[in-house]
Scaffold this active site. Structure first.
Site, PDB file in Angstrom:
ATOM      1  N   ASP A   1      -4.647   1.287  -1.613  1.00  0.00           N
ATOM      2  CA  ASP A   1      -3.786   2.062  -2.491  1.00  0.00           C
ATOM      3  C   ASP A   1      -2.654   1.188  -3.009  1.00  0.00           C
ATOM      4  OD1 ASP A   1      -2.565   4.325  -3.704  1.00  0.00           O
ATOM      5  OD2 ASP A   1      -1.355   4.667  -1.919  1.00  0.00           O
TER       6      ASP A   1
ATOM      7  N   ASP B   1       0.758   2.582  -4.629  1.00  0.00           N
ATOM      8  CA  ASP B   1       2.088   3.132  -4.365  1.00  0.00           C
ATOM      9  C   ASP B   1       2.247   3.490  -2.892  1.00  0.00           C
ATOM     10  OD1 ASP B   1       2.443   2.918  -7.109  1.00  0.00           O
ATOM     11  OD2 ASP B   1       1.722   4.954  -7.453  1.00  0.00           O
TER      12      ASP B   1
END
Length: 179
Positions: A8, A10
């Site tokens: 991922d 963020d």
């Protein structure tokens, strides 16, 4: 065939928590710490309701995110063994797409465009591992999960937790040495 990892953006390679804190101090003159955010959600991060959402909808928010400590070195190390994909559920904030792509090109220029996935629902991701901070992504993932520590997941304990990138590398190293 090499195993694959979805990482991922963020909250995992991009330090959204620090950005929230920096922007809050910039706009309101009050210094909060990451400990102050622990256990809260985006709606309750700050006294001003909806402020986190207003920040993420602001031009420049995603482009100026700090890089998570150790992320660049760790991703490079993982790429020696794994096929690494950067996966972001960016469609929630469609205006963030060009900023996220530019941020990756600046901070992770060694990641090919072929290995960048902007999507809506991460349940379509079919890698062997997923490193993410959001339970909504990890809970529906079919492979092995590593939950990257974040203010909103401090109470969760049903995924392997990594508090930082050194811990991620240690978890994956142990995983590979038991095979």
């Amino acid at each position: 065939m090499r195993k694959s990892i979805a990482i991922d953006m963020d909250g995992v390679i991009a330090d959204v928590e620090q950005q929230f804190l920096d922007w809050y101090q910039r706009d309101y003159g009050t210094l909060f710490t990451k400990d102050d955010l622990a256990g809260k959600n985006d709606d309750t991060l700050f006294p001003e309701a909806g402020l986190a959402r207003r920040f993420v909808l602001s031009p420049g928010f995603f482009l100026s995110l700090p890089v998570m400590d150790g992320a660049v070195e760790a991703v490079k190390k993982l790429m020696e063994t794994y096929e690494v994909y950067i996966v972001s559920a960016a469609m929630e904030f469609p205006l963030s797409l060009p900023e996220k792509l530019e941020w990756l090109n600046i901070n992770f220029p060694f990641i090919s465009w072929r290995n960048i996935v902007f999507c809506g629902d991460k349940s379509i991701i079919n890698t062997d591992y997923m490193i993410d901070d959001h339970l909504k992504n990890l809970d529906n993932f079919k492979g092995k999960t590593i939950m990257f520590h974040a203010y909103h997941n401090v109470s969760a304990n049903h995924h392997v937790r990594a508090n930082n990138w050194d811990e991620v590398l240690n978890i994956l190293s142990k995983e590979n040495s038991t095979k």
